[in-house]
Design a protein around this motif. Sequence first.
Motif, PDB file in Angstrom:
ATOM      1  N   LYS A  83      76.419  54.247  15.491  1.00 23.00           N
ATOM      2  CA  LYS A  83      76.383  52.806  15.770  1.00 23.00           C
ATOM      3  C   LYS A  83      75.733  52.503  17.116  1.00 23.00           C
ATOM      4  N   ASP A  84      76.120  53.233  18.170  1.00 21.00           N
ATOM      5  CA  ASP A  84      75.550  52.997  19.506  1.00 21.00           C
ATOM      6  C   ASP A  84      74.120  53.530  19.584  1.00 21.00           C
ATOM      7  N   ASP A  85      73.867  54.620  18.881  1.00 20.93           N
ATOM      8  CA  ASP A  85      72.566  55.279  18.994  1.00 20.93           C
ATOM      9  C   ASP A  85      71.450  54.512  18.302  1.00 20.93           C
ATOM     10  N   LYS A 111      73.857  59.732  24.647  1.00 16.99           N
ATOM     11  CA  LYS A 111      73.432  58.445  24.095  1.00 16.99           C
ATOM     12  C   LYS A 111      72.667  57.633  25.135  1.00 16.99           C
TER      13      LYS A 111
END
Length: 416
Positions: free
Chosen positions: A203-205, A354
């Motif tokens: 999700k963050d990546d 990340k």
Amino acid sequence: APHHFNSEAFMEGRSLITEGVAAIKANIRKENFQAARETLGRVLHTLQDFYSHTNWVELGYTEPYNNLMRQDLPLENLAKDTATCSDCASGTCPNPILPNILKEKTLTSGYMGIFSADKPKKCSHGGASDLTSTAAPRGGISKDERRADNVALHNAAVNVATAASLELLQDIRFAAGDNDFLMMGIARSSVVCFVIDTTGSMKDDIAQARAVVYEIIDSKKGTQDEPSEYILVPFNDPFGPMIRTTDPDKMKSEISKLTASGGGDHPEMCLSGLQLALTGAPSSSHIYVFTDATAKDISLKDTIVALIRSTKSTVSFFMTGAGARRRRSLKAASFNDYKDLALASGGQAIQVSKQQLPLATDVILDTSTSALVTVYQRARNPGKQETFPFTLDESLKNITIYITGTSITFTLTDPA
């Protein structure tokens, strides 16, 4: 013989050129750029061999033979049943073409025999691999290599073959238009393909990966290194579909739609997504994989290696995450599998946090340039203190050295 204008196969050789050019133009219209490029290579080989393997330059001609490009024009003054060469016992006579052939401007070419020395009383191609060159009249008229006895003729053949190649390329360019002519891959970079993990843990990546891809597309837009095509392969469980476009803005639009969902059961279907990319993208593509998980489908590893070797594509991995998943068996996957695949293809495998993922942009920009060559590559596991010598020369510029691993110290020594 027709593919090389050997053995006086003039009509058949011309047909290969004219039919090949027609096929190139048709493939460009259908956007089959890979097929067009491969056919272009074959046609140029045959066209250039005409000037090396015939007596065109011995007859004093310095311009291309335009009738080779026109099926409707006659091929004039061809040698038929007449002798064409004098005997050359040394095999290195400067010009063995008979005087009457030169005077009457009669066109001939060398006979070539790989399995047999049989030929009519005609010129041979010449060289160690040509068995006919030992049968009278001995010697040969090939100008493929520059030798002490043929420097002037070799240079003349090179010059007129170059001019003929330019004329053929201009003809294709005029028919195809500048953009499609470039899309054939003559002056543009290879295809660039992004394989992106869209499982929940990414999700963050994904936002970071999206920013990286945007910057790549924007920096190459309108330059000589602009890819001839962009490909996107998202993978989740299931993986795909493959999205391909020549429009950089359309690719940005497709990337913007990516969202992370599902998955989270580590490992993921990374190699299935990569397999789809390798089978769908043309040869010599640049493929970049973004993931934070090891491969659930590690059984595909040998298949991926085979695809890398057959397509000659480079695959680079950008791995966010520790890679230290709980092993279910001795055969369980690890990030080292990605490093193995990157090494097999001449690519990179880089583990980043990340937050560091945007740094991947520079690596992708460096490794997807159209003129890139890999001079030297080595891998060690485990690493140890070692010296790696490699050679650079004046043909190389903008040299980049990548050293990947953990806790690395190094000394780079210039021998000068």
